[in-house]
Design a protein around this motif. Sequence first.
Motif, PDB file in Angstrom:
ATOM      1  N   ALA A  57       2.414   1.748  -3.138  1.00  0.00           N
ATOM      2  CA  ALA A  57       1.269   2.670  -4.530  1.00  0.00           C
ATOM      3  C   ALA A  57       0.811   3.584  -4.109  1.00  0.00           C
ATOM      4  N   ARG A  58       0.746   4.033  -3.184  1.00  0.00           N
ATOM      5  CA  ARG A  58       0.732   5.458  -2.466  1.00  0.00           C
ATOM      6  C   ARG A  58       1.519   6.382  -3.213  1.00  0.00           C
ATOM      7  N   ALA A  59       2.811   5.603  -2.660  1.00  0.00           N
ATOM      8  CA  ALA A  59       4.151   6.518  -3.972  1.00  0.00           C
ATOM      9  C   ALA A  59       3.883   7.182  -5.317  1.00  0.00           C
ATOM     10  N   ARG A  60       3.783   5.786  -5.734  1.00  0.00           N
ATOM     11  CA  ARG A  60       4.173   5.828  -7.168  1.00  0.00           C
ATOM     12  C   ARG A  60       1.920   6.780  -7.711  1.00  0.00           C
ATOM     13  N   GLN A  61       1.121   7.123  -6.777  1.00  0.00           N
ATOM     14  CA  GLN A  61       0.010   7.709  -7.179  1.00  0.00           C
ATOM     15  C   GLN A  61       0.498   8.591  -7.349  1.00  0.00           C
ATOM     16  N   GLU A  62       0.873   9.320  -5.523  1.00  0.00           N
ATOM     17  CA  GLU A  62       1.154  10.963  -5.532  1.00  0.00           C
ATOM     18  C   GLU A  62       2.004  11.421  -6.812  1.00  0.00           C
ATOM     19  N   LYS A  69       0.767  -0.997  -0.344  1.00  0.00           N
ATOM     20  CA  LYS A  69       0.072  -0.146   0.079  1.00  0.00           C
ATOM     21  C   LYS A  69       1.028   1.119  -0.570  1.00  0.00           C
ATOM     22  N   SER A  70       1.888   0.902   0.808  1.00  0.00           N
ATOM     23  CA  SER A  70       2.731   2.458   0.415  1.00  0.00           C
ATOM     24  C   SER A  70       3.533   2.781  -0.219  1.00  0.00           C
ATOM     25  N   LYS A 129       0.402  11.865  -9.520  1.00  0.00           N
ATOM     26  CA  LYS A 129      -0.238  13.136  -8.924  1.00  0.00           C
ATOM     27  C   LYS A 129       0.456  14.684 -10.128  1.00  0.00           C
TER      28      LYS A 129
END
Length: 203
Positions: free
Chosen positions: A100-105, A97-98, A108
């Motif tokens: 995935a969140r880093a890549r999403q941010e 999850k960490s 963006k």
Amino acid sequence: MVPRMKGRCFIVRFADDFIVGFESKTDAERFMNVLPKRFEKYGLKIHPDKTKIVMFGRPPKTAKKSGKGTFDFLGFTHYWSKSHKGFWAIKRKTRRKSAARARQELSKWIRENMHKSLEYLSIKLRQKLQGYYNYYGVRCNSKDLRLMYRFTERALKYWLNRRSDKKKNWDMFRKILDKIRLPKPIRSRMRSLSCVYSACYVK
């Protein structure tokens, strides 16, 4: 040996997060029962979803797979795995999850800044990638760092093509990458991992 404990124990604390490891399952259960009461004494509460007991004993020497559970702490998943010499060792990898969140941010951020100069993008992306490497750059986690680097390349190519009518193929985009020189993860600079031998832990 700690008073009132039947086996060895330890605590690892980082800010307001902590892990307590016990050699004895009985000690872990006793600690778990007392912990909420001790917190309430000082007007505090433990997080009901993040506080639990997990068995994390070293697998038998003859075992091929761990099968002893994993646990997440500070963005890492801790797990048992065989070393190059065939011994069991505790390893870490970036929590799914960490990552995935880093890549999403990151994607963006590139989208919101894609119309700025290439020099500005290169400076900021180098900083962001280096920060990611500094935190997640531990031994046995090189795969995740390489995936993050490749994701950054793909995301940058995608959003740069969105801002221009002239689409860039990979050959053309490689020339841009040569100019901005995004940092690649270097395995030799990764931090070593301190192994903790415990039967279970309480977070």
